[in-house]
Design a protein around this motif. Sequence first.
Motif, PDB file in Angstrom:
ATOM      1  N   GLN A 114      21.653  29.643 -28.954  1.00 36.67           N
ATOM      2  CA  GLN A 114      22.908  30.061 -28.317  1.00 36.67           C
ATOM      3  C   GLN A 114      22.663  30.622 -26.913  1.00 36.67           C
ATOM      4  O   GLN A 114      23.403  30.318 -25.972  1.00 36.67           O
ATOM      5  CB  GLN A 114      23.623  31.109 -29.177  1.00 36.67           C
ATOM      6  CG  GLN A 114      24.219  30.522 -30.456  1.00 36.67           C
ATOM      7  CD  GLN A 114      24.900  31.556 -31.333  1.00 36.67           C
ATOM      8  OE1 GLN A 114      24.590  32.743 -31.259  1.00 36.67           O
ATOM      9  NE2 GLN A 114      25.820  31.101 -32.167  1.00 36.67           N
ATOM     10  N   ALA A 173      24.094  29.184 -23.444  1.00 35.93           N
ATOM     11  CA  ALA A 173      24.884  30.061 -22.568  1.00 35.93           C
ATOM     12  C   ALA A 173      24.267  30.143 -21.174  1.00 35.93           C
ATOM     13  O   ALA A 173      24.977  30.065 -20.161  1.00 35.93           O
ATOM     14  CB  ALA A 173      24.993  31.449 -23.191  1.00 35.93           C
ATOM     15  N   PHE A 225      30.635  32.276 -23.186  1.00 37.97           N
ATOM     16  CA  PHE A 225      30.814  31.927 -24.598  1.00 37.97           C
ATOM     17  C   PHE A 225      31.301  33.117 -25.408  1.00 37.97           C
ATOM     18  O   PHE A 225      31.031  34.264 -25.065  1.00 37.97           O
ATOM     19  CB  PHE A 225      29.487  31.425 -25.191  1.00 37.97           C
ATOM     20  CG  PHE A 225      29.146  30.043 -24.711  1.00 37.97           C
ATOM     21  CD1 PHE A 225      29.478  28.932 -25.456  1.00 37.97           C
ATOM     22  CD2 PHE A 225      28.528  29.867 -23.486  1.00 37.97           C
ATOM     23  CE1 PHE A 225      29.194  27.656 -24.995  1.00 37.97           C
ATOM     24  CE2 PHE A 225      28.236  28.594 -23.014  1.00 37.97           C
ATOM     25  CZ  PHE A 225      28.578  27.493 -23.772  1.00 37.97           C
ATOM     26  N   LYS A 229      32.187  34.140 -29.746  1.00 42.11           N
ATOM     27  CA  LYS A 229      32.383  33.761 -31.150  1.00 42.11           C
ATOM     28  C   LYS A 229      33.788  34.128 -31.602  1.00 42.11           C
ATOM     29  O   LYS A 229      34.263  33.635 -32.616  1.00 42.11           O
ATOM     30  CB  LYS A 229      31.394  34.530 -32.037  1.00 42.11           C
ATOM     31  CG  LYS A 229      29.990  34.009 -32.011  1.00 42.11           C
ATOM     32  CD  LYS A 229      29.149  34.871 -32.949  1.00 42.11           C
ATOM     33  CE  LYS A 229      27.724  34.413 -32.991  1.00 42.11           C
ATOM     34  NZ  LYS A 229      26.883  35.336 -33.743  1.00 42.11           N
ATOM     35  N   SER A 276      38.268  31.446 -27.836  1.00 48.19           N
ATOM     36  CA  SER A 276      37.952  30.569 -26.714  1.00 48.19           C
ATOM     37  C   SER A 276      39.197  30.446 -25.847  1.00 48.19           C
ATOM     38  O   SER A 276      40.324  30.559 -26.340  1.00 48.19           O
ATOM     39  CB  SER A 276      37.498  29.203 -27.209  1.00 48.19           C
ATOM     40  OG  SER A 276      38.475  28.637 -28.050  1.00 48.19           O
ATOM     41  N   TYR A 293      31.300  28.482 -29.591  1.00 46.87           N
ATOM     42  CA  TYR A 293      29.963  27.986 -29.941  1.00 46.87           C
ATOM     43  C   TYR A 293      30.075  26.872 -30.981  1.00 46.87           C
ATOM     44  O   TYR A 293      31.008  26.861 -31.776  1.00 46.87           O
ATOM     45  CB  TYR A 293      29.112  29.116 -30.532  1.00 46.87           C
ATOM     46  CG  TYR A 293      28.426  29.969 -29.496  1.00 46.87           C
ATOM     47  CD1 TYR A 293      27.438  29.437 -28.682  1.00 46.87           C
ATOM     48  CD2 TYR A 293      28.730  31.320 -29.363  1.00 46.87           C
ATOM     49  CE1 TYR A 293      26.791  30.224 -27.736  1.00 46.87           C
ATOM     50  CE2 TYR A 293      28.087  32.118 -28.426  1.00 46.87           C
ATOM     51  CZ  TYR A 293      27.114  31.562 -27.614  1.00 46.87           C
ATOM     52  OH  TYR A 293      26.468  32.341 -26.692  1.00 46.87           O
ATOM     53  N   TYR A 350      22.867  23.900 -34.864  1.00 43.91           N
ATOM     54  CA  TYR A 350      22.032  23.611 -33.684  1.00 43.91           C
ATOM     55  C   TYR A 350      20.771  22.865 -34.087  1.00 43.91           C
ATOM     56  O   TYR A 350      20.215  23.109 -35.153  1.00 43.91           O
ATOM     57  CB  TYR A 350      21.605  24.917 -32.988  1.00 43.91           C
ATOM     58  CG  TYR A 350      22.768  25.785 -32.601  1.00 43.91           C
ATOM     59  CD1 TYR A 350      23.378  25.658 -31.352  1.00 43.91           C
ATOM     60  CD2 TYR A 350      23.283  26.718 -33.503  1.00 43.91           C
ATOM     61  CE1 TYR A 350      24.463  26.443 -31.014  1.00 43.91           C
ATOM     62  CE2 TYR A 350      24.375  27.503 -33.166  1.00 43.91           C
ATOM     63  CZ  TYR A 350      24.955  27.360 -31.931  1.00 43.91           C
ATOM     64  OH  TYR A 350      26.036  28.129 -31.597  1.00 43.91           O
ATOM     65  N   GLY A 398      24.193  21.202 -29.969  1.00 48.92           N
ATOM     66  CA  GLY A 398      25.020  21.792 -31.019  1.00 48.92           C
ATOM     67  C   GLY A 398      25.817  20.728 -31.745  1.00 48.92           C
ATOM     68  O   GLY A 398      25.919  19.574 -31.296  1.00 48.92           O
ATOM     69  N   LYS A 447      27.025  20.310 -26.234  1.00 48.92           N
ATOM     70  CA  LYS A 447      26.162  21.320 -25.582  1.00 48.92           C
ATOM     71  C   LYS A 447      24.678  20.944 -25.602  1.00 48.92           C
ATOM     72  O   LYS A 447      23.832  21.697 -26.086  1.00 48.92           O
ATOM     73  CB  LYS A 447      26.350  22.699 -26.242  1.00 48.92           C
ATOM     74  CG  LYS A 447      27.785  23.136 -26.430  1.00 48.92           C
ATOM     75  CD  LYS A 447      28.413  23.570 -25.136  1.00 48.92           C
ATOM     76  CE  LYS A 447      29.852  24.012 -25.317  1.00 48.92           C
ATOM     77  NZ  LYS A 447      30.799  22.972 -25.672  1.00 48.92           N
ATOM     78  N   ALA A 473      26.552  35.141 -23.049  1.00 51.28           N
ATOM     79  CA  ALA A 473      26.450  34.568 -24.401  1.00 51.28           C
ATOM     80  C   ALA A 473      27.545  35.083 -25.335  1.00 51.28           C
ATOM     81  O   ALA A 473      27.921  34.394 -26.280  1.00 51.28           O
ATOM     82  CB  ALA A 473      25.078  34.857 -24.985  1.00 51.28           C
ATOM     83  N   HIS A 474      28.013  36.282 -25.089  1.00 51.27           N
ATOM     84  CA  HIS A 474      29.064  36.858 -25.949  1.00 51.27           C
ATOM     85  C   HIS A 474      30.041  37.634 -25.061  1.00 51.27           C
ATOM     86  O   HIS A 474      29.881  38.835 -24.857  1.00 51.27           O
ATOM     87  CB  HIS A 474      28.445  37.770 -27.015  1.00 51.27           C
ATOM     88  CG  HIS A 474      27.560  37.023 -27.959  1.00 51.27           C
ATOM     89  ND1 HIS A 474      28.056  36.186 -28.935  1.00 51.27           N
ATOM     90  CD2 HIS A 474      26.212  36.952 -28.047  1.00 51.27           C
ATOM     91  CE1 HIS A 474      27.047  35.634 -29.596  1.00 51.27           C
ATOM     92  NE2 HIS A 474      25.925  36.070 -29.071  1.00 51.27           N
TER      93      HIS A 474
END
Lengths: 248, 193
Positions: free
Chosen positions: A41, A45, A56, A58, A61, A70, A74, A88, A131, B39-40
């Motif tokens: 991940q 990213a 990104f 979780k 979006s 995401y 993977y 992914g 991805k 990433a988050h």
Amino acid sequence: MKFSNLKTGTQKEVISLDFSASTVTIEVKEAIKRSEIIESQYLIAEVYNKYYKIFFSKDYSDLEAKIEPYPHRYIYAKVGDEIVGCAGLYTHNTYVEKYGDVSTEDIINTLLSLNLDPNHYNLEEKREITKIVSKPEWVGKGIGAFIWGAAYSKFFLGNQTEKPPIITCCAKLSTFQYFEKFTGITTHKIKSFPEYKIHEYYRSQRDPMESRLVIPNLDIPNRWYNLKIPSVYNVGKDTNSLKFQSLG
Amino acid sequence: MLTKKSPKLPVYGIYLGTPTRKKPLSRVDYTFIPIDYIAHWSRCGITADYLAEYQAFNFEKRDRVKNILSTIINELLENAVKFSADAYKEISISIYNYADTISIQTINSTYRRQAEHFDGYVQKLLDEDPEELFIENIMKNAENEKSASQLGLITLVKDFNAKIGAKIIPDLERRLYDIYFKVVIDTNAIEEL
């Protein structure tokens, strides 16, 4: 050095490959452990932010705010203890359905246009490869193309039923062309992908995005569909071809 | 102005005044690397909420103040992450409470192009009427310009009466620019906003 087991189920021409170019040895695995998932991940990213200014989450979006979801699974390539490339897979709620306005009817129409019987496919089970990234310092060694091919393996697609799943993907035209050239995996246009702010640094008028369909028995050469995973491979790429050899 | 030949460092707004000699009553310094937020993205919100709630203990209307501070901190955090050149180069955010004011400062490194863009934008923000600038940016966004909207920073000035300042320090060796951005809020006014 000769390659074995390169015959394809799609009857595509297979060339006997000499493996004299410089190669890289990679371990290819699905990310199962939490550490592998986190590393995959973060690599996705990092690369998507570097090139496309994308973030990104979780939790949500928002393609206009440049926040991507995401994938669900993977696959990665490792050199030593470092993940150098990964891809992914959406196993449900695919990107082309969520954002590309692709319906099951669109998929049926695409299958019919290829003279294929939609009843031979599991329309309830959709997969989408997404991805595909390589670490910037490893670009140009064929890792991205290899991962694209490996992602289309039966192992990674993980179909649960006898009927093959519906496999979709979404990319710009040049990406499809590049991966087809190096892997032989072909794709069929479902429809053009709508424009979103998140793709402002990815797509262009001259290189638009499309949602496409991949039919396993038609489009995926056996060397990819039956690729052994996990395994270790020697991978090499020159300007025209991708070469690889299983090291067991 | 940030130009290749200019010997003068761009320093604007509250950085031009004499720094306060007061000791902060409360001080939090938080350092992170942008990749965690890339990433988050939701981490921006939880970080802003935490830092805001930490400060809000000093106020009667805690929830109200927390919401305002969280909005401001979130905006600064998001901008620092969005405009960082290197996903692994540290960003810092410092929040000081001087009793009469709360000061929030971020430091991040960016590329020349972004630094130049930021330089021009800060000057506009300091020189122009925030209401007019807000409308102008909404129009630009409607035309789908490729730049970030930056409505957030205008909102801080427009809605929270925030005083702002910026410094752009070149790091010639790395060909990057350290961006210092500071927002100061009046402690006595914040509960009434």
